[in-house]
Design a protein around this motif. Structure first.
Motif, PDB file in Angstrom:
ATOM      1  N   ALA A  90       0.809  -1.223   0.000  1.00 43.51           N
ATOM      2  CA  ALA A  90       0.000   0.000   0.000  1.00 43.51           C
ATOM      3  C   ALA A  90       0.843   1.275   0.000  1.00 43.51           C
ATOM      4  CB  ALA A  90      -0.966  -0.014   1.185  1.00 43.51           C
ATOM      5  N   PRO A  91       1.845   1.444   0.880  1.00 47.96           N
ATOM      6  CA  PRO A  91       2.648   2.675   0.845  1.00 47.96           C
ATOM      7  C   PRO A  91       3.399   2.853  -0.473  1.00 47.96           C
ATOM      8  CG  PRO A  91       2.962   1.508   2.915  1.00 47.96           C
ATOM      9  CD  PRO A  91       2.234   0.580   2.006  1.00 47.96           C
ATOM     10  N   GLY A  92       3.920   1.749  -1.012  1.00 47.12           N
ATOM     11  CA  GLY A  92       4.626   1.843  -2.284  1.00 47.12           C
ATOM     12  C   GLY A  92       3.717   2.291  -3.412  1.00 47.12           C
ATOM     13  N   ALA A 145       0.757  15.564  -4.282  1.00 48.78           N
ATOM     14  CA  ALA A 145       0.197  15.506  -2.928  1.00 48.78           C
ATOM     15  C   ALA A 145      -1.292  15.200  -2.963  1.00 48.78           C
ATOM     16  CB  ALA A 145       0.458  16.823  -2.205  1.00 48.78           C
ATOM     17  N   LEU A 146      -2.016  15.805  -3.906  1.00 53.48           N
ATOM     18  CA  LEU A 146      -3.454  15.548  -4.012  1.00 53.48           C
ATOM     19  C   LEU A 146      -3.725  14.094  -4.391  1.00 53.48           C
ATOM     20  CD1 LEU A 146      -4.641  18.815  -5.804  1.00 53.48           C
ATOM     21  CD2 LEU A 146      -5.010  18.182  -3.417  1.00 53.48           C
ATOM     22  N   VAL A 147      -2.945  13.576  -5.339  1.00 50.14           N
ATOM     23  CA  VAL A 147      -3.114  12.177  -5.737  1.00 50.14           C
ATOM     24  C   VAL A 147      -2.766  11.257  -4.576  1.00 50.14           C
ATOM     25  CG1 VAL A 147      -2.242  10.357  -7.259  1.00 50.14           C
ATOM     26  CG2 VAL A 147      -2.761  12.619  -8.192  1.00 50.14           C
ATOM     27  N   GLY A 148      -1.678  11.558  -3.877  1.00 48.82           N
ATOM     28  CA  GLY A 148      -1.280  10.737  -2.746  1.00 48.82           C
ATOM     29  C   GLY A 148      -2.337  10.706  -1.655  1.00 48.82           C
ATOM     30  N   PHE A 149      -2.916  11.872  -1.359  1.00 49.30           N
ATOM     31  CA  PHE A 149      -3.963  11.914  -0.340  1.00 49.30           C
ATOM     32  C   PHE A 149      -5.193  11.141  -0.788  1.00 49.30           C
ATOM     33  CE2 PHE A 149      -7.797  13.916   1.432  1.00 49.30           C
ATOM     34  CZ  PHE A 149      -7.565  13.708   2.787  1.00 49.30           C
ATOM     35  N   ALA A 150      -5.576  11.265  -2.073  1.00 46.26           N
ATOM     36  CA  ALA A 150      -6.746  10.549  -2.576  1.00 46.26           C
ATOM     37  C   ALA A 150      -6.532   9.042  -2.519  1.00 46.26           C
ATOM     38  CB  ALA A 150      -7.053  10.994  -4.010  1.00 46.26           C
ATOM     39  N   VAL A 151      -5.319   8.588  -2.878  1.00 43.04           N
ATOM     40  CA  VAL A 151      -5.028   7.153  -2.827  1.00 43.04           C
ATOM     41  C   VAL A 151      -5.027   6.667  -1.382  1.00 43.04           C
ATOM     42  CG1 VAL A 151      -3.312   5.383  -3.337  1.00 43.04           C
ATOM     43  CG2 VAL A 151      -3.715   7.216  -4.979  1.00 43.04           C
ATOM     44  N   TRP A 152      -4.395   7.442  -0.487  1.00 42.79           N
ATOM     45  CA  TRP A 152      -4.368   7.056   0.922  1.00 42.79           C
ATOM     46  C   TRP A 152      -5.781   6.955   1.499  1.00 42.79           C
ATOM     47  CZ3 TRP A 152      -6.274   9.659   5.175  1.00 42.79           C
ATOM     48  CH2 TRP A 152      -5.948   9.118   6.421  1.00 42.79           C
ATOM     49  N   ASN A 162      -4.054  -1.640   6.307  1.00 38.69           N
ATOM     50  CA  ASN A 162      -3.684  -0.690   7.347  1.00 38.69           C
ATOM     51  C   ASN A 162      -2.678   0.305   6.775  1.00 38.69           C
ATOM     52  OD1 ASN A 162      -3.151   0.667   9.718  1.00 38.69           O
ATOM     53  ND2 ASN A 162      -1.815  -0.935  10.551  1.00 38.69           N
ATOM     54  N   VAL A 163      -3.071   1.574   6.711  1.00 32.58           N
ATOM     55  CA  VAL A 163      -2.184   2.611   6.180  1.00 32.58           C
ATOM     56  C   VAL A 163      -1.935   3.683   7.237  1.00 32.58           C
ATOM     57  CG1 VAL A 163      -2.629   2.303   3.717  1.00 32.58           C
ATOM     58  CG2 VAL A 163      -4.210   3.677   5.089  1.00 32.58           C
TER      59      VAL A 163
END
Length: 285
Positions: A90-92, A145-152, A162-163
């Protein structure tokens, strides 16, 4: 009383000399924050107008990677680095989505200007080379950052994953450094490319393979020594590994080594982009 007009004229002449390098040519001393912010917001609005394509679609694609790989390989209580397989990848996947979209944003900016004949919009405003480069990179980091937040967010709502974050500094640092690296690579691509096929070639033959072979879906400890050496030569690997450390507290490589490697690469890419923009290579006729 007679000396007063002379003093006023002297002060006015001194002000004009400080403000204008040549008669009629204005000089902006220091950082042109107004121009920088104008360029930044222009680039942000450009990708945000089509946010379904630039922010949400990559998030759904990355989530599908998680679903497919956990269904195909995550059964049987499989663990990697001491955590469930879904928590490992998940983090990757979040970091991979961030850096790929940072590249996509910056590689499009100058290229579309060259193709459409609007490159003058970047060259004529009173912006220094550093301000121009910083504006393009900052907008790409914003998209990442927006894409990362949406994916998270999507993964946080997905059952069985679990993230939660263990080290915020690592998430912020490696997410930032990875996004900067790909944003600068995108600027280089945008400078060099003369048509969309050129940018697509860099994406398909450099960025995508390097991202997929960066240890996102596996731990390099399970690879043969030759392929481990190849992975360590891939700068994407250090961004993915360090970003994963922020979530899991475990990494495939020393975190400080990855920090130094990414910092050195970004300094070199910044210098190269600055020199090429300063010379106007493939931009100015």
């Amino acid at each position: 009383m007679l000396d007063q007009p002379k003093n006023n004229n002297s002060d006015q002449s001194e002000f004009i000399a400080q403000t204008y390098a040549e008669p009629g040519v204005a000089v902006i001393r220091g950082v042109n924050w107004g121009g920088f912010l104008a360029l930044y917001w222009k680039e942000v609005r450009r990708f945000f107008k089509v946010q379904l394509q630039t922010v949400w679609a990559p998030s759904i694609t990355t989530l599908l990677f998680l679903v497919i790989f956990t269904v195909a390989l995550g059964r049987g209580d499989r663990t990697v680095l001491g955590v469930p397989f879904a928590d490992f990848i998940a983090p990757g996947l979040i970091c991979m989505g961030m850096i790929q979209n940072a590249f996509a944003n910056s590689s499009f900016a100058l290229l579309v200007g060259k193709i459409q004949g609007t490159i003058v919009d970047y060259l004529m405003p009173p912006l220094s080379v550093g301000e121009l480069l910083a504006g393009l990179v900052a907008a790409s980091i914003t998209r990442a950052a927006l894409v990362g937040f949406a994916v998270w967010l999507a993964m946080a709502l997905w059952p069985g994953v679990n993230v939660s974050v263990n080290h915020w500094w690592a998430v912020l640092w490696f997410g930032f450094m990875g996004s900067v690296m790909l944003a600068l690579l995108g600027v280089l691509t945008s400078i060099w490319a003369e048509k969309f096929d050129h940018a697509a070639a860099v994406t398909n033959f450099i960025v995508a393979p390097a991202a997929l072979l960066s240890g996102t879906f596996y731990s390099i400890d399970r690879l043969a020594p030759t392929f481990q050496a190849v992975s360590h030569a891939n700068p994407f690997f250090y961004a993915i590994s360090g970003f994963r450390y922020g979530f899991l507290g475990e990494a495939d490589s020393p975190v400080m080594v990855g920090s130094v490697v990414l910092l050195g690469i970004n300094v070199g890419l910044t210098a190269l982009c600055y020199i090429l923009l300063k010379k106007g290579w493939k931009i100015k006729s």
